[in-house]
Design a protein around this motif. Structure first.
Motif, mmCIF file in Angstrom:
data_model
loop_
_atom_site.group_PDB
_atom_site.id
_atom_site.type_symbol
_atom_site.label_atom_id
_atom_site.label_comp_id
_atom_site.label_asym_id
_atom_site.label_seq_id
_atom_site.Cartn_x
_atom_site.Cartn_y
_atom_site.Cartn_z
ATOM 1 N N MET A 1 29.439 14.254 -7.877
ATOM 2 C CA MET A 1 30.487 14.155 -6.842
ATOM 3 C C MET A 1 30.296 15.234 -5.779
ATOM 4 O O MET A 1 29.661 16.249 -6.009
ATOM 5 C CB MET A 1 31.871 14.326 -7.484
ATOM 6 N N ASN A 2 30.928 15.047 -4.643
ATOM 7 C CA ASN A 2 30.743 15.968 -3.523
ATOM 8 C C ASN A 2 31.646 17.190 -3.622
ATOM 9 O O ASN A 2 32.695 17.157 -4.248
ATOM 10 C CB ASN A 2 31.043 15.237 -2.221
ATOM 11 N N LYS A 3 31.189 18.231 -2.966
ATOM 12 C CA LYS A 3 31.925 19.506 -3.000
ATOM 13 C C LYS A 3 32.246 19.933 -1.567
ATOM 14 O O LYS A 3 31.428 19.747 -0.662
ATOM 15 C CB LYS A 3 31.051 20.572 -3.672
ATOM 16 N N LEU A 4 33.424 20.498 -1.410
ATOM 17 C CA LEU A 4 33.891 20.812 -0.056
ATOM 18 C C LEU A 4 34.444 22.229 0.014
ATOM 19 O O LEU A 4 35.203 22.652 -0.857
ATOM 20 C CB LEU A 4 34.993 19.806 0.319
ATOM 21 N N PHE A 5 34.080 22.941 1.076
ATOM 22 C CA PHE A 5 34.652 24.260 1.368
ATOM 23 C C PHE A 5 35.538 24.119 2.606
ATOM 24 O O PHE A 5 35.057 23.793 3.684
ATOM 25 C CB PHE A 5 33.533 25.280 1.615
ATOM 26 N N ILE A 6 36.829 24.348 2.422
ATOM 27 C CA ILE A 6 37.798 24.301 3.527
ATOM 28 C C ILE A 6 38.256 25.730 3.776
ATOM 29 O O ILE A 6 38.687 26.406 2.837
ATOM 30 C CB ILE A 6 39.041 23.457 3.156
ATOM 31 N N TYR A 7 38.194 26.185 5.032
ATOM 32 C CA TYR A 7 38.509 27.600 5.233
ATOM 33 C C TYR A 7 39.025 27.895 6.625
ATOM 34 O O TYR A 7 38.887 27.095 7.554
ATOM 35 C CB TYR A 7 37.259 28.446 4.961
ATOM 36 N N TYR A 8 39.606 29.102 6.725
ATOM 37 C CA TYR A 8 39.972 29.636 8.032
ATOM 38 C C TYR A 8 39.283 30.980 8.199
ATOM 39 O O TYR A 8 39.079 31.726 7.232
ATOM 40 C CB TYR A 8 41.495 29.826 8.163
ATOM 41 N N SER A 9 38.946 31.280 9.429
ATOM 42 C CA SER A 9 38.373 32.588 9.730
ATOM 43 C C SER A 9 38.722 32.960 11.161
ATOM 44 O O SER A 9 38.552 32.160 12.077
ATOM 45 C CB SER A 9 36.849 32.534 9.571
ATOM 46 N N LEU A 10 39.226 34.167 11.331
ATOM 47 C CA LEU A 10 39.548 34.651 12.675
ATOM 48 C C LEU A 10 38.425 35.528 13.204
ATOM 49 O O LEU A 10 38.049 35.453 14.366
ATOM 50 C CB LEU A 10 40.860 35.447 12.641
ATOM 51 N N THR A 11 37.866 36.373 12.320
ATOM 52 C CA THR A 11 36.879 37.362 12.780
ATOM 53 C C THR A 11 35.539 37.215 12.044
ATOM 54 O O THR A 11 34.821 38.185 11.834
ATOM 55 C CB THR A 11 37.440 38.792 12.624
ATOM 56 N N ASN A 12 35.254 35.979 11.611
ATOM 57 C CA ASN A 12 33.919 35.564 11.146
ATOM 58 C C ASN A 12 33.514 35.926 9.720
ATOM 59 O O ASN A 12 32.413 35.552 9.295
ATOM 60 C CB ASN A 12 32.812 36.028 12.107
ATOM 61 N N LYS A 16 30.824 33.576 7.241
ATOM 62 C CA LYS A 16 29.700 34.020 6.408
ATOM 63 C C LYS A 16 29.772 33.345 5.034
ATOM 64 O O LYS A 16 28.756 32.916 4.481
ATOM 65 C CB LYS A 16 29.758 35.548 6.257
ATOM 66 N N VAL A 17 30.989 33.235 4.511
ATOM 67 C CA VAL A 17 31.179 32.550 3.222
ATOM 68 C C VAL A 17 30.821 31.066 3.384
ATOM 69 O O VAL A 17 30.186 30.461 2.507
ATOM 70 C CB VAL A 17 32.636 32.721 2.728
ATOM 71 N N ALA A 18 31.196 30.488 4.533
ATOM 72 C CA ALA A 18 30.881 29.078 4.792
ATOM 73 C C ALA A 18 29.366 28.855 4.800
ATOM 74 O O ALA A 18 28.875 27.865 4.241
ATOM 75 C CB ALA A 18 31.493 28.641 6.122
ATOM 76 N N ASP A 19 28.622 29.779 5.407
ATOM 77 C CA ASP A 19 27.153 29.651 5.436
ATOM 78 C C ASP A 19 26.595 29.665 4.010
ATOM 79 O O ASP A 19 25.667 28.915 3.682
ATOM 80 C CB ASP A 19 26.523 30.813 6.221
ATOM 81 N N ASP A 23 24.585 26.437 2.352
ATOM 82 C CA ASP A 23 23.258 26.528 1.723
ATOM 83 C C ASP A 23 23.267 25.948 0.317
ATOM 84 O O ASP A 23 22.233 25.532 -0.196
ATOM 85 C CB ASP A 23 22.792 27.991 1.646
ATOM 86 N N LYS A 24 24.404 25.959 -0.339
ATOM 87 C CA LYS A 24 24.515 25.431 -1.709
ATOM 88 C C LYS A 24 24.819 23.933 -1.711
ATOM 89 O O LYS A 24 25.089 23.354 -2.764
ATOM 90 C CB LYS A 24 25.628 26.160 -2.476
ATOM 91 N N GLY A 25 24.863 23.326 -0.517
ATOM 92 C CA GLY A 25 25.052 21.877 -0.436
ATOM 93 C C GLY A 25 26.492 21.415 -0.287
ATOM 94 O O GLY A 25 26.773 20.216 -0.402
ATOM 95 N N TYR A 26 27.382 22.344 -0.046
ATOM 96 C CA TYR A 26 28.784 21.961 0.155
ATOM 97 C C TYR A 26 28.996 21.404 1.552
ATOM 98 O O TYR A 26 28.358 21.857 2.515
ATOM 99 C CB TYR A 26 29.710 23.189 0.015
ATOM 100 N N ASP A 27 29.912 20.455 1.681
ATOM 101 C CA ASP A 27 30.400 20.091 3.003
ATOM 102 C C ASP A 27 31.375 21.182 3.433
ATOM 103 O O ASP A 27 31.997 21.827 2.591
ATOM 104 C CB ASP A 27 31.123 18.739 2.961
ATOM 105 N N ILE A 28 31.490 21.365 4.741
ATOM 106 C CA ILE A 28 32.295 22.464 5.277
ATOM 107 C C ILE A 28 33.347 21.908 6.236
ATOM 108 O O ILE A 28 33.020 21.084 7.100
ATOM 109 C CB ILE A 28 31.396 23.454 6.071
ATOM 110 N N ARG A 29 34.580 22.376 6.095
ATOM 111 C CA ARG A 29 35.632 22.006 7.033
ATOM 112 C C ARG A 29 36.348 23.282 7.463
ATOM 113 O O ARG A 29 36.976 23.938 6.633
ATOM 114 C CB ARG A 29 36.630 21.072 6.350
#
Ligand SMILES: Cc1cc2nc3c(=O)[nH]c(=O)nc-3n(C[C@H](O)[C@H](O)[C@H](O)COP(=O)(O)O)c2cc1C
Length: 146
Positions: A1-12, A16-19, A23-29
């Motif tokens: 099954m698919n994996k998703l990272f949902i996050y907020y970032s104001l100052t980047n 970095k966590v999203a990157d 790299d681990k194959g997660y979709d990013i939102r």
């Protein structure tokens, strides 16, 4: 099954966590808000801290809350006034995380966020929590996610 990272970032730091997860194959939102915090540090901390304290509901831009295709969801949030950031709190209200494997990855200046942990333990009792100290400054912190 698919994996998703949902996050907020104001100052980047969150970016970095999203990157890392990309790299681990997660979709990013990434959560985007209509009104960002002020640029000047003092006003930013005061405004964001107050918003976190009163659990201010943000206006999100085009937030996609359909997570049907995912069984593992990682939520990324900066810590504001010891709490989850309000963009993430607002997004959580729009997500049905029932029957999902949930992991919260938090990033803060001190590497702690007690009130945020209490909130997560109360509302998402099965969720794993990892707190990083500003990963943009402290590269090794990402190793906690391995
Ligand atoms: C409004 C505001 C409140 C903050 N409050 C805290 C806090 O209570 N404790 C802490 O350790 N860091 C605090 N910080 C620092 C951020 O949590 C930290 O810099 C984080 O890594 C930012 O993530 P980002 O760069 O993805 O936005 C605060 C930052 C902001 C903007």
């Amino acid at each position: 099954m698919n994996k998703l990272f949902i996050y907020y970032s104001l100052t980047n730091n969150g970016d970095k966590v999203a990157d890392y997860y990309k790299d681990k194959g997660y979709d990013i939102r990434k959560i985007e808000v209509k009104k960002k915090l002020p640029k000047i540090f003092f006003f930013r901390i005061m405004t964001g801290g107050f918003k976190a304290l009163i659990n201010y509901k943000e206006k999100l831009i085009n937030f996609d809350n359909n997570i049907d295709n995912y069984n593992e969801i990682i939520i990324g949030s900066p810590i504001w006034f010891d709490r989850l950031s309000t963009p993430v709190r607002t997004a959580l209200n729009k997500l049905n995380l029932e029957n999902k494997t949930i992991h919260f990855v938090l990033y803060s200046g001190s590497g702690t966020g007690k009130k945020a942990e209490e909130f997560i333990n109360k509302n998402y009792s099965s969720a794993k929590i990892t707190i990083l100290k500003e990963p943009n400054k402290y590269n090794d912190e990402l190793k906690k996610l391995d």
